[in-house]
Design an enzyme around this catalytic site. Structure first.
Site, PDB file in Angstrom:
ATOM      1  N   ASP A 150      21.395   5.532 -22.666  1.00 47.28           N
ATOM      2  CA  ASP A 150      20.000   5.180 -22.468  1.00 47.28           C
ATOM      3  C   ASP A 150      19.835   3.717 -22.873  1.00 47.28           C
ATOM      4  OD1 ASP A 150      17.127   5.627 -22.171  1.00 47.28           O
ATOM      5  OD2 ASP A 150      17.617   7.733 -22.551  1.00 47.28           O
ATOM      6  N   ASP A 186      15.190   2.945 -19.553  1.00 51.47           N
ATOM      7  CA  ASP A 186      13.884   3.431 -19.978  1.00 51.47           C
ATOM      8  C   ASP A 186      12.760   2.530 -19.440  1.00 51.47           C
ATOM      9  OD1 ASP A 186      12.613   5.388 -21.913  1.00 51.47           O
ATOM     10  OD2 ASP A 186      11.811   3.499 -22.701  1.00 51.47           O
ATOM     11  N   GLU A 240      14.154   4.312 -14.856  1.00 55.37           N
ATOM     12  CA  GLU A 240      12.954   5.146 -14.958  1.00 55.37           C
ATOM     13  C   GLU A 240      11.773   4.290 -14.508  1.00 55.37           C
ATOM     14  OE1 GLU A 240      10.529   7.788 -18.262  1.00 55.37           O
ATOM     15  OE2 GLU A 240      11.229   5.789 -18.741  1.00 55.37           O
ATOM     16  N   HIS A 262      13.604  15.180 -21.083  1.00 56.63           N
ATOM     17  CA  HIS A 262      13.050  15.325 -22.432  1.00 56.63           C
ATOM     18  C   HIS A 262      11.559  15.023 -22.493  1.00 56.63           C
ATOM     19  CE1 HIS A 262      13.743  11.131 -21.793  1.00 56.63           C
ATOM     20  NE2 HIS A 262      13.036  10.837 -22.876  1.00 56.63           N
ATOM     21  N   ASP A 263      10.971  14.606 -21.377  1.00 50.45           N
ATOM     22  CA  ASP A 263       9.534  14.311 -21.347  1.00 50.45           C
ATOM     23  C   ASP A 263       8.734  15.356 -20.577  1.00 50.45           C
ATOM     24  OD1 ASP A 263       9.905  11.888 -22.708  1.00 50.45           O
ATOM     25  OD2 ASP A 263      10.172  10.763 -20.850  1.00 50.45           O
TER      26      ASP A 263
HETATM   27  C1  NOJ Z   1      10.171   6.945 -21.574  1.00 51.82           C
HETATM   28  C2  NOJ Z   1      10.999   7.914 -22.347  1.00 51.82           C
HETATM   29  O1  NOJ Z   1      11.592   8.835 -21.473  1.00 51.82           O
HETATM   30  C3  NOJ Z   1      10.100   8.535 -23.380  1.00 51.82           C
HETATM   31  O2  NOJ Z   1      10.689   9.613 -24.039  1.00 51.82           O
HETATM   32  C4  NOJ Z   1       9.688   7.457 -24.343  1.00 51.82           C
HETATM   33  O3  NOJ Z   1       8.757   7.983 -25.245  1.00 51.82           O
HETATM   34  C5  NOJ Z   1       9.068   6.263 -23.624  1.00 51.82           C
HETATM   35  N1  NOJ Z   1       9.772   5.893 -22.448  1.00 51.82           N
HETATM   36  C6  NOJ Z   1       9.043   5.062 -24.532  1.00 51.82           C
HETATM   37  O4  NOJ Z   1      10.345   4.572 -24.727  1.00 51.82           O
END
Ligand code: NOJ
Length: 562
Positions: free
Chosen positions: A98, A199, A255, A328-329
């Site tokens: 990451d 990210d 992302e 994970h989100d």
């Molecule tokens: C996206 C990530 O997937 C998430 O988990 C994170 O809280 C935010 N970016 C900030 O880095």
């Protein structure tokens, strides 16, 4: 279309904190991952995406980095990392790191220097602005609630943080920042890692006028038009590509919040000038609304089909797709689009897997998805750990926008913590995740949903994922075929075909708990087609009208070469 390994791979995402704890401190770690490498090999995945393992004060579980070249103590040491990398490579599994470079932690030495004085050589590593009319420099709200600006008394100025107050945004306008980031990336590549998941990379370039945004329900302005896919983002990524990425054989995935198809074609162009692929959010945001994602809305199948079909068709031959339901989100997909009741959990998890894995693009599996892990019955607010969820709870209930009882239910349905409870390895205490006290509660259903039971049982969700991964290696049509949606207006069935030369697939998925029927199109003659995979039957001759059981999925194969 040019064939490359990253187009033909299946990626498995590990959230290290919740994967496997080797030393009993209640927190997953690198040695735990190494111990489970054979499990991943057995599943058949090609690549691991590792959520951040760097030094971090853990305001956002590692997405707030204080040292990009050091390992978080709870996770182990750099030697542990090297051993894990070696264990993966020995099994021909690649490791993607990451890369969190939109922001750092406020405890990163760069920021501590930066905030110390206006004359610090690190001052311009971050985004500092004077107050405007005695208030924040503009009205932008942060992704985790409140203003995106924090006042810092040391120099009487504000700094920008698109996420938590402990995640100050880096200033990518500064060439020195870019150089530091590229050097750090190069250092990891030299170590032998195999790629980066970047990210919120679509947010690194901000409109330098920093204009106020349109006021939203939260009372803050919308930063989207000025931050997402900002003016110089493609220039920065091309520079990164020339300086680092192009020197190595990597998988890169960005992302990209707020990305459009047109933007995606630039980020993930097949000419290789920026990244290999991106994560888009459109299909995951279909149930969003006035109060952001906090609701209990269900995604409409017709809208889901329209969205995914648009991405499938419009990127074809121009850019590469990534395919995901979970990370994970996101809450667990079987509880969101499937059915997590005892009766239908397994079939609906398999149906969702079929629907996604037969599409064009690189599939991502999030830890536990291959077991059909479900959302979590959180008993109280105290059990939540996620900063986004906790902040949102307070913000929406204090402003009176959402009643407490409603907001609690929305958290249980949508919180990121649903994905972050420990991986369920077996039916022993704490699901075999730790011998200590887990940092977040274990889903009580681990006694019947766990890896040990599923690896031992041939018809489990685990074995179904294993089959889907194998099929991808056997049929080029899954990798490179064109995609065509059938029945766009049908509210119950998701049906599409894939075609490559003489090979064709027909993917039929029943998204409901009712029986359905699907009349075969005339170019699919029952006597000429074979069932490639199905979640109820392994061998079933086709009929002119296919009867479908609740959540049934079937993939038929035909070739014009007899
Ligand atoms: C996206 C990530 O997937 C998430 O988990 C994170 O809280 C935010 N970016 C900030 O880095």
């Amino acid at each position: 279309m040019e064939k490359t390994w990253w187009k033909e791979s299946v990626v498995y995402q590990i959230y290290p904190r919740s994967f496997c704890d080797s030393n009993g401190d209640g927190i997953g770690d690198l040695n735990g991952i190494t111990q489970k490498m054979d499990y991943l090999k057995e599943l058949g995945i090609d690549v691991i995406w590792l959520s951040p393992v760097y030094e971090s004060p853990n305001d956002d579980n590692g997405y707030d980095i204080s040292n990009y070249q050091g390992i978080m103590k709870e996770f182990g040491t750099m030697e542990d990392f090297d051993r894990m990398l070696h264990a993966a490579h020995e099994r021909s599994i690649r490791i993607v790191m990451d890369l969190v470079v939109n922001h750092t932690s406020d405890e990163h030495p760069w920021f501590m220097e930066s905030r110390s004085s206006k004359d610090s050589p690190y001052r311009d590593y971050y985004i500092w602005k004077e107050a405007k009319d005695g208030k924040a420099p503009n009205n932008w709200g942060s992704c985790f609630g409140g203003s995106a600006w924090k006042y810092d008394p040391a120099t009487d100025m504000y700094f920008l943080h698109m996420f938590s107050q402990k995640q100050p945004d880096l200033n990518w306008e500064n060439p020195q920042v870019r150089k530091e980031v590229f050097d750090m990336m190069d250092w990891w590549c030299q170590k032998g890692i195999d790629g980066f998941r970047m990210d919120v990379i679509s947010m690194i370039s901000k409109d330098q006028a920093f204009p106020d945004g349109e006021i939203k329900e939260t009372g803050y302005g919308d930063y989207g038009p000025y931050v997402c896919n900002g003016p110089r983002v493609h220039e920065y990524l091309q520079e990164m590509n020339q300086i680092v990425l192009s020197k190595y054989d990597l998988l890169t995935v960005g992302e990209c919040a707020g990305v459009t198809i047109e933007e995606a074609k630039k980020y993930a162009n097949l000419d290789g000038s920026e990244l290999n692929m991106i994560f888009q959010f459109e299909h995951m945001d279909l149930d969003g609304g006035e109060t952001f994602k906090w609701n209990e809305k269900k995604i409409r199948l017709t809208e889901l089909k329209a969205t995914l079909t648009k991405w499938q068709n419009e990127l074809y031959d121009k850019a590469w797709n990534s395919l995901y339901w979970c990370n994970h989100d996101q809450p667990r997909i079987v509880s969101r689009l499937g059915n997590d009741s005892k009766q239908y959990r397994e079939v609906s998890a398999k149906m969702l897997a079929t629907c996604l894995h037969m599409m064009q693009g690189t599939p991502y599996i999030y830890q536990g998805e291959e077991l059909g892990m479900t959302n979590v019955p959180f008993p109280t607010l105290d059990e939540f750990r996620d900063i986004e969820s906790i902040n949102a709870y307070h913000e929406y209930t204090q402003s009176g926008q959402i009643a407490k009882a409603d907001m609690f239910r929305y958290l249980c349905y949508k919180s990121r913590d649903n994905a972050r409870t420990p991986m369920q390895w077996d039916d022993t205490k704490h699901a075999g995740f730790t011998t200590g006290t887990p940092w977040i509660m274990v889903n009580p259903n681990y006694q019947h949903i766990n890896a040990r039971e599923q690896v031992a049982r041939e018809d489990s969700v685990f074995h179904y994922y294993q089959k889907l991964i194998k099929l991808r290696k056997q049929h080029d049509v899954i990798l490179y075929g064109t995609y065509q949606l059938l029945l766009p207006d049908d509210p119950n069935l998701y049906v599409y075909t894939r075609t490559l030369g003489e090979e064709q697939l027909l993917v039929i998925c029943n998204f409901t708990d009712q029986e359905q029927t699907f009349p075969l199109p005339s170019d699919w003659r029952p006597e000429h087609i074979n069932l490639l995979i199905g979640n109820y039957f392994t061998n079933k001759p086709a009929e002119p009208t296919i009867p479908l059981l609740p959540y049934e999925a079937r993939v038929y194969y035909q070739t014009t070469v007899q």
